[in-house]
Each structure stands twice: as C-alpha cells, then as structure tokens.
Design a protein around this motif. Structure first.
Motif, PDB file in Angstrom:
ATOM      1  N   VAL A 174       0.778  -1.144   0.105  1.00 31.59           N
ATOM      2  CA  VAL A 174       0.077   0.075  -0.027  1.00 31.59           C
ATOM      3  C   VAL A 174       0.908   1.374   0.011  1.00 31.59           C
ATOM      4  O   VAL A 174       0.402   2.238  -0.369  1.00 31.59           O
ATOM      5  CB  VAL A 174      -1.147  -0.013   1.398  1.00 31.59           C
ATOM      6  CG1 VAL A 174      -1.912  -1.009   1.219  1.00 31.59           C
ATOM      7  CG2 VAL A 174      -0.190  -0.060   2.540  1.00 31.59           C
ATOM      8  N   GLU A 175       2.300   0.914   0.312  1.00 28.68           N
ATOM      9  CA  GLU A 175       2.958   2.344   0.413  1.00 28.68           C
ATOM     10  C   GLU A 175       3.178   3.064  -1.116  1.00 28.68           C
ATOM     11  O   GLU A 175       3.424   2.385  -2.035  1.00 28.68           O
ATOM     12  CB  GLU A 175       4.405   2.052   0.883  1.00 28.68           C
ATOM     13  CG  GLU A 175       5.272   2.974   0.902  1.00 28.68           C
ATOM     14  CD  GLU A 175       4.907   4.203   2.049  1.00 28.68           C
ATOM     15  OE1 GLU A 175       4.443   5.118   1.658  1.00 28.68           O
ATOM     16  OE2 GLU A 175       4.474   3.727   3.268  1.00 28.68           O
ATOM     17  N   SER A 176       3.139   4.368  -1.046  1.00 33.37           N
ATOM     18  CA  SER A 176       3.125   5.150  -2.382  1.00 33.37           C
ATOM     19  C   SER A 176       4.329   5.889  -2.272  1.00 33.37           C
ATOM     20  O   SER A 176       4.576   6.562  -3.508  1.00 33.37           O
ATOM     21  CB  SER A 176       1.873   5.830  -2.662  1.00 33.37           C
ATOM     22  OG  SER A 176       1.601   6.909  -1.383  1.00 33.37           O
ATOM     23  N   ASP A 177       4.998   6.076  -1.188  1.00 33.45           N
ATOM     24  CA  ASP A 177       6.046   7.106  -1.226  1.00 33.45           C
ATOM     25  C   ASP A 177       7.479   6.169  -1.170  1.00 33.45           C
ATOM     26  O   ASP A 177       7.656   5.312  -0.683  1.00 33.45           O
ATOM     27  CB  ASP A 177       6.215   7.740   0.048  1.00 33.45           C
ATOM     28  CG  ASP A 177       7.342   8.549   0.366  1.00 33.45           C
ATOM     29  OD1 ASP A 177       7.741   9.143  -0.658  1.00 33.45           O
ATOM     30  OD2 ASP A 177       8.186   8.333   1.434  1.00 33.45           O
ATOM     31  N   PRO A 178       8.106   6.282  -2.322  1.00 32.80           N
ATOM     32  CA  PRO A 178       9.322   5.608  -2.512  1.00 32.80           C
ATOM     33  C   PRO A 178      10.436   5.668  -1.438  1.00 32.80           C
ATOM     34  O   PRO A 178      11.155   4.443  -1.088  1.00 32.80           O
ATOM     35  CB  PRO A 178       9.931   6.330  -3.779  1.00 32.80           C
ATOM     36  CG  PRO A 178       9.412   7.496  -3.866  1.00 32.80           C
ATOM     37  CD  PRO A 178       7.987   7.361  -3.353  1.00 32.80           C
ATOM     38  N   THR A 179      10.582   6.734  -0.775  1.00 34.32           N
ATOM     39  CA  THR A 179      11.506   6.861   0.424  1.00 34.32           C
ATOM     40  C   THR A 179      10.922   5.731   1.423  1.00 34.32           C
ATOM     41  O   THR A 179      12.000   5.339   1.943  1.00 34.32           O
ATOM     42  CB  THR A 179      11.561   8.082   0.863  1.00 34.32           C
ATOM     43  OG1 THR A 179      11.929   9.061  -0.104  1.00 34.32           O
ATOM     44  CG2 THR A 179      12.533   8.208   2.196  1.00 34.32           C
ATOM     45  N   SER A 180       9.822   5.759   1.793  1.00 32.19           N
ATOM     46  CA  SER A 180       9.374   5.042   2.721  1.00 32.19           C
ATOM     47  C   SER A 180       9.419   3.518   2.467  1.00 32.19           C
ATOM     48  O   SER A 180       9.540   2.608   3.356  1.00 32.19           O
ATOM     49  CB  SER A 180       7.769   5.161   3.156  1.00 32.19           C
ATOM     50  OG  SER A 180       7.744   6.490   3.516  1.00 32.19           O
ATOM     51  N   ALA A 181       9.024   3.163   1.122  1.00 33.57           N
ATOM     52  CA  ALA A 181       9.285   1.709   0.573  1.00 33.57           C
ATOM     53  C   ALA A 181      10.688   1.444   0.845  1.00 33.57           C
ATOM     54  O   ALA A 181      10.916   0.031   1.183  1.00 33.57           O
ATOM     55  CB  ALA A 181       8.652   1.807  -0.778  1.00 33.57           C
ATOM     56  N   ALA A 182      11.589   2.237   0.646  1.00 33.44           N
ATOM     57  CA  ALA A 182      12.920   1.925   0.796  1.00 33.44           C
ATOM     58  C   ALA A 182      13.308   1.613   2.087  1.00 33.44           C
ATOM     59  O   ALA A 182      14.229   0.603   2.218  1.00 33.44           O
ATOM     60  CB  ALA A 182      13.969   3.207   0.297  1.00 33.44           C
ATOM     61  N   ARG A 183      12.688   2.306   3.129  1.00 30.87           N
ATOM     62  CA  ARG A 183      13.164   2.166   4.413  1.00 30.87           C
ATOM     63  C   ARG A 183      12.374   0.544   4.921  1.00 30.87           C
ATOM     64  O   ARG A 183      12.845  -0.144   5.654  1.00 30.87           O
ATOM     65  CB  ARG A 183      12.474   3.051   5.381  1.00 30.87           C
ATOM     66  CG  ARG A 183      13.197   4.456   5.543  1.00 30.87           C
ATOM     67  CD  ARG A 183      12.769   5.189   6.649  1.00 30.87           C
ATOM     68  NE  ARG A 183      11.642   5.823   6.662  1.00 30.87           N
ATOM     69  CZ  ARG A 183      11.319   6.859   5.956  1.00 30.87           C
ATOM     70  NH1 ARG A 183      12.187   7.753   5.489  1.00 30.87           N
ATOM     71  NH2 ARG A 183       9.934   7.583   5.873  1.00 30.87           N
ATOM     72  N   LEU A 184      11.165   0.473   4.257  1.00 34.42           N
ATOM     73  CA  LEU A 184      10.403  -0.839   4.476  1.00 34.42           C
ATOM     74  C   LEU A 184      11.441  -2.256   4.062  1.00 34.42           C
ATOM     75  O   LEU A 184      11.775  -3.194   4.882  1.00 34.42           O
ATOM     76  CB  LEU A 184       9.302  -1.070   3.974  1.00 34.42           C
ATOM     77  CG  LEU A 184       8.169  -0.126   4.632  1.00 34.42           C
ATOM     78  CD1 LEU A 184       7.002  -0.173   3.720  1.00 34.42           C
ATOM     79  CD2 LEU A 184       7.862  -0.446   5.928  1.00 34.42           C
ATOM     80  N   LEU A 185      11.682  -1.876   2.784  1.00 33.39           N
ATOM     81  CA  LEU A 185      12.934  -2.877   2.303  1.00 33.39           C
ATOM     82  C   LEU A 185      14.166  -3.127   3.009  1.00 33.39           C
ATOM     83  O   LEU A 185      14.567  -4.274   3.233  1.00 33.39           O
ATOM     84  CB  LEU A 185      13.117  -2.459   0.893  1.00 33.39           C
ATOM     85  CG  LEU A 185      12.052  -2.741  -0.181  1.00 33.39           C
ATOM     86  CD1 LEU A 185      12.357  -2.016  -1.727  1.00 33.39           C
ATOM     87  CD2 LEU A 185      11.529  -4.057  -0.428  1.00 33.39           C
ATOM     88  N   ALA A 186      14.759  -2.079   3.746  1.00 28.82           N
ATOM     89  CA  ALA A 186      15.771  -2.217   4.390  1.00 28.82           C
ATOM     90  C   ALA A 186      15.610  -2.789   5.762  1.00 28.82           C
ATOM     91  O   ALA A 186      16.386  -3.798   6.084  1.00 28.82           O
ATOM     92  CB  ALA A 186      16.484  -0.643   4.847  1.00 28.82           C
TER      93      ALA A 186
END
Length: 313
Positions: A26-38
């Motif tokens: 559901v995340e639409s912000d790429p910066t937040s998505a990068a944190r989730l992936l980390a």
C-alpha cells in the motif's frame, strides 16, 4: 525454555515480515518503501542465519509478484521493489547459503523454491561466486546442487557459456551436460575452441547427455580432433550406452585410414564389438584381418589378430 524462546523469535520475525509485506503493498512513497525494504533485509539475514531458506524463497516470490503486478500508479515504489529483488543475492548471502549447503546439503525442495523465488538472479550470483577464488569451491557445489532443476537452470546458464573463461566455463559446460541433449549443439561448439581443458569437459558433457547425436559428435572429434584431446574423446565415446556406441564403433573400424593411424584406439574399439558379432559388422572385421600382413607394424598385426578372434567366437 530455549526452544520456546527460539520459536517465539521465529514467530516474531515472521510476523514482522508479514507486516512489512502488507505495508509494501500500500506504500506510495518511494523513500518510505526503501526503509521498509531495508528493514526486511535485516530480517532476511536473520532467516538465512537460521537456515530458513524456504521462508527466504517465499519473500523472493513476494517481491517478484509485487514488481511484476503492481499498478502503474506508483512506478518509483515498484522500481525500488524490483531493485531489491534483483540485488538480493549479495556475496555475503550467497556465502551464507553455501556454508549451510556445506554442512547439510540443501534439499531439492529448498533449491527449487529459491529458484522459483529468485530465478536467474540466484544463478547469476552463483556464477559470480565461481569467479571468486574464495567462494569458487562452494559455488561449484551450489551449482551442482541445482542439478535436480537442470531444465530450469540451463536456459539461464547457456547464454553465459560464450563469454565465460577458465573454471567458470568448465562448470557451465559440466552443468549443461547434465541438462540433456537439448544443449548438445551449444556444448559441441566448444570442441572448435582450441581450449583443451574446455574441449575435454565438453566431450565428457556430451557423453553425459548420451544421445546418438552426441555420440556422432564425439566420434568425429576422435577422428579429426587434435592429438591432445583424442584420449579424452576415446574415453568419452566408450561411456555411451551400447545402442549409441555400437554404430560409432562399426563406422570407426570401417575407416581403414583411422585404423592405420590409430591402431591402439582400434584395439580398444574391437573390445566393444557386440557378441555374437552382428552380421553387418563381420565384413569390416574380415577386412581388418588382412592387416596381419603388415609385419612392420606389430600394433596393426594385433588388430588383425583380435578381429580374427572375434570372427571365430
């Protein structure tokens, strides 16, 4: 109590990954998505250390699904997910997988799940490991362990054969041999490379394939190939099953020029002639008996004597 603690820690890791999976959807912000992936990366390293590669494979399938099916409304997030999937197999993670495989062979189910999850990215990482002197032995073992999935892995490996060199090339040739006759032409092309080590490996790979076409290719190399790889060609030819070997033995023994130049090989081939002697082979053996008059060449006389003995058997 320790088992309870370990189980609780595993459950916590699984729960955390499940949460991250939902948030990535559901995340639409790429910066937040990068944190989730980390954060997921940290958890996946823990899973690897625990030897829970089936769960790692599930995550790989999840990332692939997200990367391939995401709507176009969040392209930057999709790109970040795809990048995480493609770059998952770092040298450190491959080393972790290889260490477990060394201590306890990974099951075909586990390797199959990892291939399903990561596909060519896992295979590419293993090939990179083959190039690393520190990792090469373990990477070779990992590649060999994928043999149960040869039909899946071979199409990923075959394109790399032309650019590979040294031990990497030999490992790819060896694997393609296990993948079957569909890769016969790819392996046969190595015979013209002039690289003796590669040629020898290719000859043995063709023998592993075991097809009639592979036997014809090996027999041709035995006749026309360089002296440096002729022993390997002879050894490879003799590995074929009788149904593929016997026609080639007949053709070679009927080639009198070949017999005269290589009586030792002809002697080896005579040992492979079926008993009783097939009717279509008898004329060839009778022609060989006439070599008994070549008294200046004891090796040819021995060939003639062996042919005569076969006719009398």
């Amino acid at each position: 109590q320790r088992l309870v603690r370990d189980t609780a820690a595993m459950d916590e890791t699984d729960t955390h990954l499940g949460t991250l999976s939902h948030l990535l959807r559901v995340e639409s912000d790429p910066t937040s998505a990068a944190r989730l992936l980390a954060q997921a990366d940290v958890l996946l390293d823990i899973l690897g250390q625990q030897g829970r590669w089936m769960t790692v494979a599930d995550w790989g399938r999840h990332l692939r699904t997200l990367a391939e099916t995401e709507p176009p409304s969040r392209p930057e997030v999709t790109a970040a997910i795809a990048a995480a999937w493609c770059s998952f197999w770092t040298a450190e993670r491959l080393a972790l997988l290889a260490r477990q495989d060394t201590h306890e062979r990974l099951s075909p189910a586990t390797t199959g799940a990892l291939l399903d999850g990561f596909g060519a990215h896992l295979v590419t990482a293993i090939v990179a490991g083959l190039r690393d002197p520190v990792m090469a032995d373990r990477a070779r073992a990992l590649l060999a362990g994928l043999g149960d999935h040869a039909s899946t892995v071979a199409p990923m490996l075959a394109p790399q054969l032309t650019s590979a060199t040294g031990e990497v090339r030999l490992a790819i040739i060896r694997f393609l041999g296990r993948a079957g006759a569909a890769y016969g032409s790819k392996v046969a092309a190595v015979l013209a490379s002039g690289d003796d080590a590669g040629v020898r490996e290719a000859l043995h790979a063709l023998a592993t394939m075991g097809s009639s076409a592979a036997a014809i290719t090996v027999a041709r190399h035995l006749v026309a190939g360089p002296a440096s790889t002729r022993p390997a060609a002879a050894e490879a030819l003799l590995r074929f099953a009788p149904a593929q070997l016997q026609p080639r033995v007949h053709d070679l023994l009927a080639n009198m020029d070949f017999v005269r130049r290589h009586p030792g090989l002809a002697q080896q081939l005579l040992d492979c002639v079926g008993r009783p002697v097939p009717a279509d082979v008898a004329p060839t053996l009778r022609a060989l008996t006439r070599l008994r008059f070549h008294l200046w060449n004891p090796a040819l006389v021995r060939v003639a004597r062996s042919a005569a003995q076969l006719l009398q058997a």
